[in-house]
Design an enzyme around this catalytic site. Structure first.
Site, mmCIF file in Angstrom:
data_model
loop_
_atom_site.group_PDB
_atom_site.id
_atom_site.type_symbol
_atom_site.label_atom_id
_atom_site.label_comp_id
_atom_site.label_asym_id
_atom_site.label_seq_id
_atom_site.Cartn_x
_atom_site.Cartn_y
_atom_site.Cartn_z
ATOM 1 C CD GLU A 1 9.149 -5.811 7.107
ATOM 2 O OE1 GLU A 1 8.861 -4.943 6.217
ATOM 3 O OE2 GLU A 1 9.136 -6.134 8.124
ATOM 4 C CE LYS B 1 5.592 -0.962 9.814
ATOM 5 N NZ LYS B 1 4.830 -0.084 8.931
ATOM 6 C CD GLU C 1 -1.891 -4.384 11.748
ATOM 7 O OE1 GLU C 1 -0.557 -5.596 11.556
ATOM 8 O OE2 GLU C 1 -2.552 -4.388 10.502
ATOM 9 C CG HIS D 1 -4.545 -36.229 16.442
ATOM 10 N ND1 HIS D 1 -4.957 -37.422 17.771
ATOM 11 C CD2 HIS D 1 -6.007 -35.882 15.466
ATOM 12 C CE1 HIS D 1 -5.888 -38.125 16.767
ATOM 13 N NE2 HIS D 1 -6.681 -37.592 16.004
ATOM 14 N N GLY E 1 -4.390 -1.316 5.097
ATOM 15 C CA GLY E 1 -4.007 -2.704 4.297
ATOM 16 C C GLY E 1 -4.811 -4.747 4.603
ATOM 17 N NE ARG E 2 -6.432 -3.802 11.002
ATOM 18 C CZ ARG E 2 -5.810 -2.916 11.060
ATOM 19 N NH1 ARG E 2 -4.645 -2.314 10.462
ATOM 20 N NH2 ARG E 2 -6.221 -1.747 11.771
ATOM 21 C CE LYS F 1 -3.625 2.743 2.856
ATOM 22 N NZ LYS F 1 -4.097 2.286 4.178
HETATM 23 O O1 F6P Z 1 2.413 -4.325 9.891
HETATM 24 C C1 F6P Z 1 1.295 -2.797 9.698
HETATM 25 C C2 F6P Z 1 1.268 -2.604 8.276
HETATM 26 O O2 F6P Z 1 1.210 -1.063 7.869
HETATM 27 C C3 F6P Z 1 -0.060 -3.383 8.006
HETATM 28 O O3 F6P Z 1 -1.729 -2.646 8.705
HETATM 29 C C4 F6P Z 1 0.168 -3.660 6.530
HETATM 30 O O4 F6P Z 1 -0.511 -4.386 6.466
HETATM 31 C C5 F6P Z 1 1.808 -4.009 6.788
HETATM 32 O O5 F6P Z 1 1.866 -3.504 7.006
HETATM 33 C C6 F6P Z 1 1.920 -4.362 4.601
HETATM 34 O O6 F6P Z 1 2.016 -2.621 4.518
HETATM 35 P P1 F6P Z 1 2.122 -2.452 3.331
HETATM 36 O O7 F6P Z 1 1.489 -2.549 2.426
HETATM 37 O O8 F6P Z 1 2.250 -0.662 3.036
HETATM 38 O O9 F6P Z 1 3.670 -2.716 2.736
#
Ligand code: F6P
Length: 546
Positions: free
Chosen positions: A214, A511, A356, A387, A270-271, A208
């Protein structure tokens, strides 16, 4: 604006506290005195049958919970969400994931602009692109057709498509390999691409913000892997990388042509983004028609949540049941147990959605909450859990409410003996909810001739609440319905708890600190201000790495 009264001071809250204090009945007794609850406590939405009869509730409990929902104006906030108001107050944003699945002729406005046309414009572009790739018209840099799709994203830019790809495996184009890379651990990308032919591989960089460390790190490594393998020509990127983002500037900075970018907007959290452009990898796998069916499933439950009366409003009901256990029985966690191998990632997806959203400890006004908020959500497919950890649910000391999700039919692809196994799977499903609810009394155990010294060990207390969600079959539409059900359940709980379910400030500190610590690990630089414990660990890490 007047401050919202503290939740725990509301008369509707104290009425529930009194009701809980008087609570004595167990599920055996509740069914004995009111056998009709087996029929009465069942609601349907779309293709889902939701049976909540095995919950520790009576008509009185449900009425009191409904009063709490009315007092906290859950439906008022719901309407504001659907109207596009900025209910995410700490980020000053509208919350309109429901617009992503609205039909073409719907009108949903953000700041006076109808956003539905642009939602469908992007869906149309995604459809055209998916058709080109699936038909083999879109080729890679060397002219070979795309046979592998690697989605690089994390959190909301990974969990939804990764979960749905598993869930809908039986509807996917089996000639296309889809993989999902999220972890900044280089092993994730390494394992995802080590047996792929770069000339046949498309990377989808999903972010987003397009700033998530990452994702950008993995995407940079993926680009090096690809360009190097295809003869060092940077032009290869154009045919092998597309981006899904709200941030065109950052996409261009990364080197992806914005003509290859599929857009979404800040009013999509995002979620909550999996049915935006973030679903492109899934659309490639299942095809545009199945993707539309999935969106229609979401929309069906949106409409139900928006219009159904409180007593038959399923997300409202599920949200209130969770509040009953979390706030009045001190339940700390909530298990979601799908009896479907295809839903193996469903609970991981829900963890982000729920935890979240509702893992908050200040209310909308910034005051510390004096009540429990979101539970720990956990679970894996049911029979495997039986199990492993079901022992604790049956005989441990904790109350763990659980949702059991099952299907009447296996996916059509299964036949013969494999299809016949489905009844055994579902026999376990029904047996577990029965055992959890009704247990086994000491007298019943004795009646089986068990020696007295083992009676306590073999007794099952019962009264473990479960909600059963049944559908005929796991289709794209049913998956959409299930997810929307949980999205709105989370919404209901956040509304009652008066928290902002749509921000996520809690992930920021880690972060920032990771960026600060990194130079100490990579360059051996002195990092001022490290606390003594972390400084000692960093020193030990550097020593071990030699
Ligand atoms: O974990 C934090 C967060 O901001 C989430 O809400 C989001 O889905 C994820 O990081 C990834 O963010 P982006 O889509 O901006 O890379």
């Amino acid at each position: 604006m007047p401050e919202t009264p503290l939740l725990v001071r509301r008369p509707e809250w104290t009425a529930l506290e009194d009701h809980r204090a008087r609570w004595q009945a167990g599920l055996r007794e509740l069914f004995a005195t009111d056998p009709g609850r087996a029929e009465r406590y069942v609601v349907r939405v779309g293709d889902l049958l939701v049976d909540y009869s095995k919950n520790l509730v009576t008509d009185e409990t449900l009425a009191l919970l409904q009063e709490l929902a009315a007092a906290t104006d859950v439906f008022g906030l719901r309407d504001a969400m659907f109207r596009g108001e900025r209910i995410n107050t700490t980020e000053d944003r509208a919350v309109l994931h429901t617009a992503l699945r609205a039909p073409r002729d719907a009108v949903i406005e953000v700041d006076g602009e109808n956003v539905v046309p642009k939602v469908h414009r992007v869906l149309d572009r995604m459809t055209a692109f998916a058709e080109e790739v699936r038909s083999g018209h879109w080729t890679g840099h060397t002219g070979r057709r795309i046979r592998n799709v690697v989605n690089i994203g994390i959190g909301g830019s990974d969990l939804g498509p990764a979960m749905a790809y598993e869930a809908l495996r039986a509807s996917t184009d089996r000639s296309l390999t889809c993989r999902f890379v999220s972890n900044v651990d280089g092993a994730d990308l390494h394992e995802a691409v080590r047996d792929l032919d770069p000339a046949e591989t498309l990377f989808i960089v999903a972010s987003k913000t397009f700033t998530t460390i990452e994702t950008i790190t993995n995407a940079t490594s993926a680009r090096s892997w690809l360009v190097e393998a295809l003869g060092g020509d940077d032009k290869a990127v154009a045919k092998h990388f597309v981006a899904l983002s709200t941030n065109a500037g950052k996409v261009a900075d990364f080197g992806i042509d914005t003509a290859n970018m599929f857009e979404f907007w800040n009013w999509v959290g995002g979620r909550y983004s999996f049915d935006s452009a973030i679903g492109l990898s899934l659309m490639l796998a299942i095809g545009p028609a199945n993707f539309r069916e999935l969106l229609d499933g979401f929309h069906l439950v949106d409409e139900h949540f928006r219009t159904a009366p409180p007593e038959s409003n399923v997300p409202l009901l599920l949200g209130l049941l969770g509040i009953w256990y979390g706030n009045f029985f001190d339940a700390q966690s909530h298990a979601v147990l799908p009896y479907s191998h295809y839903l193996s990632k469903f609970t991981s997806y829900l963890q982000q959605l729920d935890m979240e959203s509702n893992g908050k400890s200040v209310d909308r006004e910034g005051r510390p909450v004096q009540w429990q908020t979101g539970p720990v959500v956990w679970g894996t497919p049911g029979t495997n859990g039986q199990h492993a950890y079901y022992q604790l649910i049956h005989q441990g000391t904790k109350l763990i409410p659980a949702d059991f999700i099952g299907f009447a039919r296996p996916v059509p692809e299964l036949s013969g003996e494999l299809a016949a196994q489905h009844d055994l799977l579902m026999a376990n499903f029904f047996a577990q909810t029965q055992a959890l609810a009704f247990g086994k009394t000491p007298d019943e155990v004795r009646g089986e001739g068990v020696p007295e010294e083992l009676v306590a060990h073999k007794t099952f207390k019962g009264d473990h609440p479960t909600t059963t969600i049944l559908a005929r079959e796991l289709t794209p539409s049913v998956l959409g319905q299930l997810i929307a059900l949980y999205e709105h359940k989370v919404f209901v709980q956040g509304a009652v708890w008066n928290i902002d379910s749509f921000d996520q400030w809690g992930v920021e500190l880690g972060k920032v600190l990771a960026k600060r610590v990194e130079p100490a690990l990579t360059d051996g630089a002195d990092v001022p201000g490290l606390d003594p414990s972390t400084a000692a660990l960093v020193a030990a890490y550097r020593e071990l790495r030699k």
